[in-house]
Design a protein around this motif. Structure first.
Motif, short mmCIF file in Angstrom:
data_model
loop_
_atom_site.label_atom_id
_atom_site.label_comp_id
_atom_site.label_asym_id
_atom_site.label_seq_id
_atom_site.Cartn_x
_atom_site.Cartn_y
_atom_site.Cartn_z
N TRP A 71 0.84 -1.21 0.00
CA TRP A 71 0.00 0.00 0.00
C TRP A 71 0.87 1.25 0.00
O TRP A 71 0.59 2.22 -0.71
CB TRP A 71 -0.92 -0.04 1.23
CG TRP A 71 -1.81 1.15 1.40
CD1 TRP A 71 -2.94 1.44 0.67
CD2 TRP A 71 -1.66 2.21 2.34
NE1 TRP A 71 -3.49 2.60 1.14
CE2 TRP A 71 -2.73 3.10 2.15
CE3 TRP A 71 -0.72 2.47 3.33
CZ2 TRP A 71 -2.88 4.24 2.92
CZ3 TRP A 71 -0.88 3.61 4.10
CH2 TRP A 71 -1.94 4.48 3.89
N CYS A 72 1.96 1.24 0.75
CA CYS A 72 2.86 2.39 0.82
C CYS A 72 3.55 2.66 -0.51
O CYS A 72 3.66 3.81 -0.94
CB CYS A 72 3.92 2.19 1.91
SG CYS A 72 3.27 2.32 3.58
N ASP A 75 1.79 4.63 -3.60
CA ASP A 75 1.57 6.09 -3.58
C ASP A 75 2.83 6.76 -3.04
O ASP A 75 3.23 6.49 -1.91
CB ASP A 75 0.36 6.42 -2.69
CG ASP A 75 -0.01 7.89 -2.72
OD1 ASP A 75 0.88 8.76 -2.89
OD2 ASP A 75 -1.20 8.17 -2.55
N SER A 77 3.44 9.47 -1.78
CA SER A 77 3.31 10.19 -0.51
C SER A 77 3.38 9.25 0.71
O SER A 77 3.52 9.72 1.84
CB SER A 77 2.00 10.98 -0.48
OG SER A 77 0.89 10.10 -0.40
N ARG A 78 3.29 7.95 0.48
CA ARG A 78 3.35 6.99 1.59
C ARG A 78 4.67 6.23 1.66
O ARG A 78 4.86 5.40 2.56
CB ARG A 78 2.20 5.99 1.46
CG ARG A 78 0.82 6.62 1.58
CD ARG A 78 -0.28 5.59 1.65
NE ARG A 78 -0.42 4.81 0.45
CZ ARG A 78 -1.43 4.92 -0.42
NH1 ARG A 78 -2.39 5.81 -0.22
NH2 ARG A 78 -1.48 4.15 -1.48
N ALA A 81 6.46 6.53 5.05
CA ALA A 81 5.82 5.73 6.10
C ALA A 81 6.24 4.27 5.97
O ALA A 81 6.49 3.59 6.97
CB ALA A 81 4.31 5.86 6.03
N ALA A 135 8.61 11.23 7.35
CA ALA A 135 7.25 10.75 7.61
C ALA A 135 6.32 11.92 7.87
O ALA A 135 6.72 12.98 8.27
CB ALA A 135 7.24 9.80 8.79
#
Length: 135
Positions: A71-72, A75, A77-78, A81, A135
């Protein structure tokens, strides 16, 4: 990832993809047949509770980490994280393995390999973070 160069962008994404795929794969294998896969690292569950815990911890836990990292990486932007999460995961795995060794438990060749891999993966994550991912 705007502050990082193209190499670091690609390196971080490859690191996330490889970790996501390997952890999700390990998770699926342990969900399917925890006893067989535990035996590959000389872990022998001796009860139904032990088999359930293997399935939950290695199966569910590793699958969850792999899916989160997937999932990170999907995208930009992730990505940070994901790198922080991988740093914590690889660091905790290396810490647990090291504490076992320091407590006097023998590590075989597989365990030394895993420990070295975890330390290198942790260093790669920290390198990516230090190169501009926040982050």
């Amino acid at each position: 990832m705007a502050n990082a160069g193209r190499f670091m962008d690609v390196f971080a994404q490859v690191l996330l993809w490889l970790s996501a795929a390997s952890f999700a794969g390990i998770g699926l294998l342990f969900l399917y047949d925890p006893v067989r896969w535990a035996s590959t690292v000389d872990v022998e569950p001796t009860s139904d509770v032990g088999r359930v815990d293997l399935r939950a911890t290695y199966g569910g836990g590793f699958l969850a980490m792999g899916l989160f990292w997937l999932w990170c990486v999907l995208d930009e932007s992730r990505v940070a994280a994901g790198l922080w999460s991988m740093s914590l995961s690889y660091g905790a795995l290396a810490l647990g393995r090291s504490l076992g060794w320091l407590a006097g438990h023998r590590l075989d060749g597989k365990m030394w390999f895993f420990l070295a891999f975890e330390v290198v993966a942790l260093a790669a994550c920290v390198w990516c973070i230090a190169s501009g991912f926040e982050a």
